[in-house]
Design a protein around this motif. Sequence first.
Motif, PDB file in Angstrom:
ATOM      1  N   PRO A  63       0.799  -1.224   0.000  1.00 11.57           N
ATOM      2  CA  PRO A  63       0.000   0.000   0.000  1.00 11.57           C
ATOM      3  C   PRO A  63       0.840   1.286   0.000  1.00 11.57           C
ATOM      4  CG  PRO A  63      -0.919  -1.559   1.555  1.00 11.57           C
ATOM      5  CD  PRO A  63       0.389  -2.122   1.086  1.00 11.57           C
ATOM      6  N   ARG A  64       2.058   1.214   0.475  1.00 13.27           N
ATOM      7  CA  ARG A  64       2.928   2.394   0.474  1.00 13.27           C
ATOM      8  C   ARG A  64       3.464   2.710  -0.910  1.00 13.27           C
ATOM      9  NH1 ARG A  64       6.357   0.733   5.814  1.00 13.27           N
ATOM     10  NH2 ARG A  64       4.623   0.913   7.268  1.00 13.27           N
ATOM     11  N   ARG A  65       3.579   1.673  -1.739  1.00 12.43           N
ATOM     12  CA  ARG A  65       4.166   1.858  -3.068  1.00 12.43           C
ATOM     13  C   ARG A  65       3.123   1.941  -4.183  1.00 12.43           C
ATOM     14  NH1 ARG A  65       9.872   0.516  -3.026  1.00 12.43           N
ATOM     15  NH2 ARG A  65      10.408  -0.096  -0.922  1.00 12.43           N
ATOM     16  N   ILE A  66       1.974   1.338  -3.958  1.00  9.55           N
ATOM     17  CA  ILE A  66       0.933   1.306  -4.993  1.00  9.55           C
ATOM     18  C   ILE A  66       0.066   2.553  -4.862  1.00  9.55           C
ATOM     19  CG2 ILE A  66      -1.084   0.048  -5.833  1.00  9.55           C
ATOM     20  CD1 ILE A  66       0.263  -2.517  -4.761  1.00  9.55           C
ATOM     21  N   ARG A  67      -0.149   3.231  -5.960  1.00  7.92           N
ATOM     22  CA  ARG A  67      -0.909   4.486  -5.936  1.00  7.92           C
ATOM     23  C   ARG A  67      -2.324   4.357  -6.489  1.00  7.92           C
ATOM     24  NH1 ARG A  67       1.604   6.077  -2.217  1.00  7.92           N
ATOM     25  NH2 ARG A  67       3.742   6.665  -2.451  1.00  7.92           N
ATOM     26  N   SER A  68      -2.567   3.371  -7.337  1.00  7.27           N
ATOM     27  CA  SER A  68      -3.880   3.290  -7.988  1.00  7.27           C
ATOM     28  C   SER A  68      -4.828   2.381  -7.215  1.00  7.27           C
ATOM     29  CB  SER A  68      -3.720   2.751  -9.417  1.00  7.27           C
ATOM     30  OG  SER A  68      -3.370   1.381  -9.389  1.00  7.27           O
ATOM     31  N   THR A  69      -6.116   2.666  -7.356  1.00  2.00           N
ATOM     32  CA  THR A  69      -7.144   1.832  -6.738  1.00  2.00           C
ATOM     33  C   THR A  69      -7.108   0.426  -7.330  1.00  2.00           C
ATOM     34  OG1 THR A  69      -8.532   3.774  -6.395  1.00  2.00           O
ATOM     35  CG2 THR A  69      -9.630   1.648  -6.321  1.00  2.00           C
ATOM     36  N   ARG A  70      -6.886   0.327  -8.618  1.00  2.00           N
ATOM     37  CA  ARG A  70      -6.807  -0.978  -9.283  1.00  2.00           C
ATOM     38  C   ARG A  70      -5.645  -1.791  -8.712  1.00  2.00           C
ATOM     39  NH1 ARG A  70      -4.698  -3.508 -14.046  1.00  2.00           N
ATOM     40  NH2 ARG A  70      -6.227  -4.944 -14.909  1.00  2.00           N
ATOM     41  N   GLY A  71      -4.497  -1.161  -8.548  1.00  2.00           N
ATOM     42  CA  GLY A  71      -3.336  -1.844  -7.989  1.00  2.00           C
ATOM     43  C   GLY A  71      -3.589  -2.320  -6.565  1.00  2.00           C
ATOM     44  N   LEU A  72      -4.273  -1.483  -5.767  1.00  3.80           N
ATOM     45  CA  LEU A  72      -4.602  -1.870  -4.390  1.00  3.80           C
ATOM     46  C   LEU A  72      -5.600  -3.024  -4.358  1.00  3.80           C
ATOM     47  CD1 LEU A  72      -4.827   1.688  -2.828  1.00  3.80           C
ATOM     48  CD2 LEU A  72      -3.137  -0.059  -2.263  1.00  3.80           C
ATOM     49  N   THR A  73      -6.528  -3.037  -5.322  1.00  2.00           N
ATOM     50  CA  THR A  73      -7.490  -4.137  -5.406  1.00  2.00           C
ATOM     51  C   THR A  73      -6.777  -5.439  -5.746  1.00  2.00           C
ATOM     52  OG1 THR A  73      -9.232  -2.616  -6.075  1.00  2.00           O
ATOM     53  CG2 THR A  73      -9.591  -4.941  -6.553  1.00  2.00           C
ATOM     54  N   ILE A  74      -5.848  -5.381  -6.698  1.00  2.00           N
ATOM     55  CA  ILE A  74      -5.065  -6.568  -7.071  1.00  2.00           C
ATOM     56  C   ILE A  74      -4.235  -7.040  -5.881  1.00  2.00           C
ATOM     57  CG2 ILE A  74      -3.172  -7.400  -8.529  1.00  2.00           C
ATOM     58  CD1 ILE A  74      -4.368  -5.554 -10.752  1.00  2.00           C
ATOM     59  N   LEU A  75      -3.641  -6.113  -5.161  1.00  7.63           N
ATOM     60  CA  LEU A  75      -2.884  -6.469  -3.956  1.00  7.63           C
ATOM     61  C   LEU A  75      -3.790  -7.189  -2.960  1.00  7.63           C
ATOM     62  CD1 LEU A  75      -0.311  -6.278  -2.153  1.00  7.63           C
ATOM     63  CD2 LEU A  75      -1.279  -4.138  -1.279  1.00  7.63           C
ATOM     64  N   GLY A  76      -5.010  -6.692  -2.779  1.00 11.96           N
ATOM     65  CA  GLY A  76      -5.962  -7.334  -1.882  1.00 11.96           C
ATOM     66  C   GLY A  76      -6.268  -8.766  -2.290  1.00 11.96           C
ATOM     67  N   VAL A  77      -6.419  -8.997  -3.602  1.00 11.52           N
ATOM     68  CA  VAL A  77      -6.677 -10.351  -4.098  1.00 11.52           C
ATOM     69  C   VAL A  77      -5.480 -11.254  -3.787  1.00 11.52           C
ATOM     70  CG1 VAL A  77      -6.984 -11.754  -6.181  1.00 11.52           C
ATOM     71  CG2 VAL A  77      -8.263  -9.621  -5.914  1.00 11.52           C
ATOM     72  N   VAL A  78      -4.279 -10.764  -4.079  1.00 13.70           N
ATOM     73  CA  VAL A  78      -3.064 -11.560  -3.850  1.00 13.70           C
ATOM     74  C   VAL A  78      -2.911 -11.901  -2.369  1.00 13.70           C
ATOM     75  CG1 VAL A  78      -0.528 -11.475  -3.916  1.00 13.70           C
ATOM     76  CG2 VAL A  78      -1.862 -10.707  -5.890  1.00 13.70           C
ATOM     77  N   VAL A  79      -3.137 -10.919  -1.505  1.00 11.44           N
ATOM     78  CA  VAL A  79      -2.990 -11.141  -0.067  1.00 11.44           C
ATOM     79  C   VAL A  79      -4.061 -12.093   0.450  1.00 11.44           C
ATOM     80  CG1 VAL A  79      -3.144  -9.975   2.165  1.00 11.44           C
ATOM     81  CG2 VAL A  79      -1.759  -8.986   0.358  1.00 11.44           C
ATOM     82  N   ASN A  80      -5.306 -11.934  -0.009  1.00 13.44           N
ATOM     83  CA  ASN A  80      -6.386 -12.828   0.431  1.00 13.44           C
ATOM     84  C   ASN A  80      -6.124 -14.261  -0.030  1.00 13.44           C
ATOM     85  OD1 ASN A  80      -9.963 -12.134   0.640  1.00 13.44           O
ATOM     86  ND2 ASN A  80      -8.780 -13.726   1.601  1.00 13.44           N
TER      87      ASN A  80
END
Length: 196
Positions: A63-80
Amino acid sequence: MWTLGAPDDVRLRQREAMFVWVRWAFVGVAVLGSALDDGRSAALAWSAPVVLAAVNVLAVVGPRRIRSTRGLTILGVVVNVGDFVVVTISLFTYSGNADTATPLLLVLVVIEAAMRWNVTGAAAGGAAAGAVVVAWMVEREATYGIDARFSTALARVGAYILTGALLGALIRQLEGAGREVQRQIRRTDAVGRFAL
């Protein structure tokens, strides 16, 4: 902290921060569990806390490096998905223990999915958790002779989906209420400015 009615990128960052502390607690529990009982294999038992810690580092740094909502959503999928993999590893590692409570951890992954994506996440998480539980019960019966009662599996699947769906619906309502409060505040502020 979780601000209702916040912009999507802020909300997604807040959710990641909220899950991080819970995940660190589970890393500690997984390390203790692996030290006390290595289940089917020491390598499998110790892989769970290692993978969980790696997922958590990703959840802290991402979350500190990702700026876009799409990128944060993808990060959420990967983490989940990472959390789901850790629970699945743990489930199959301790599948020989007749009294294992590990299937209960799948509820946490379903709740996490519901908190991220409301009812859609709950349904997907519940279905995935149900599939894993059925595979786990079949594997236990084939390997250890522990009777696989599919009525139990069906009850667990239903509980996973229902728990997630209820939480997802509640979160959707709270977010809607938060957006309405924000609209009312803006409207009141505009009226106040006009009055001045």
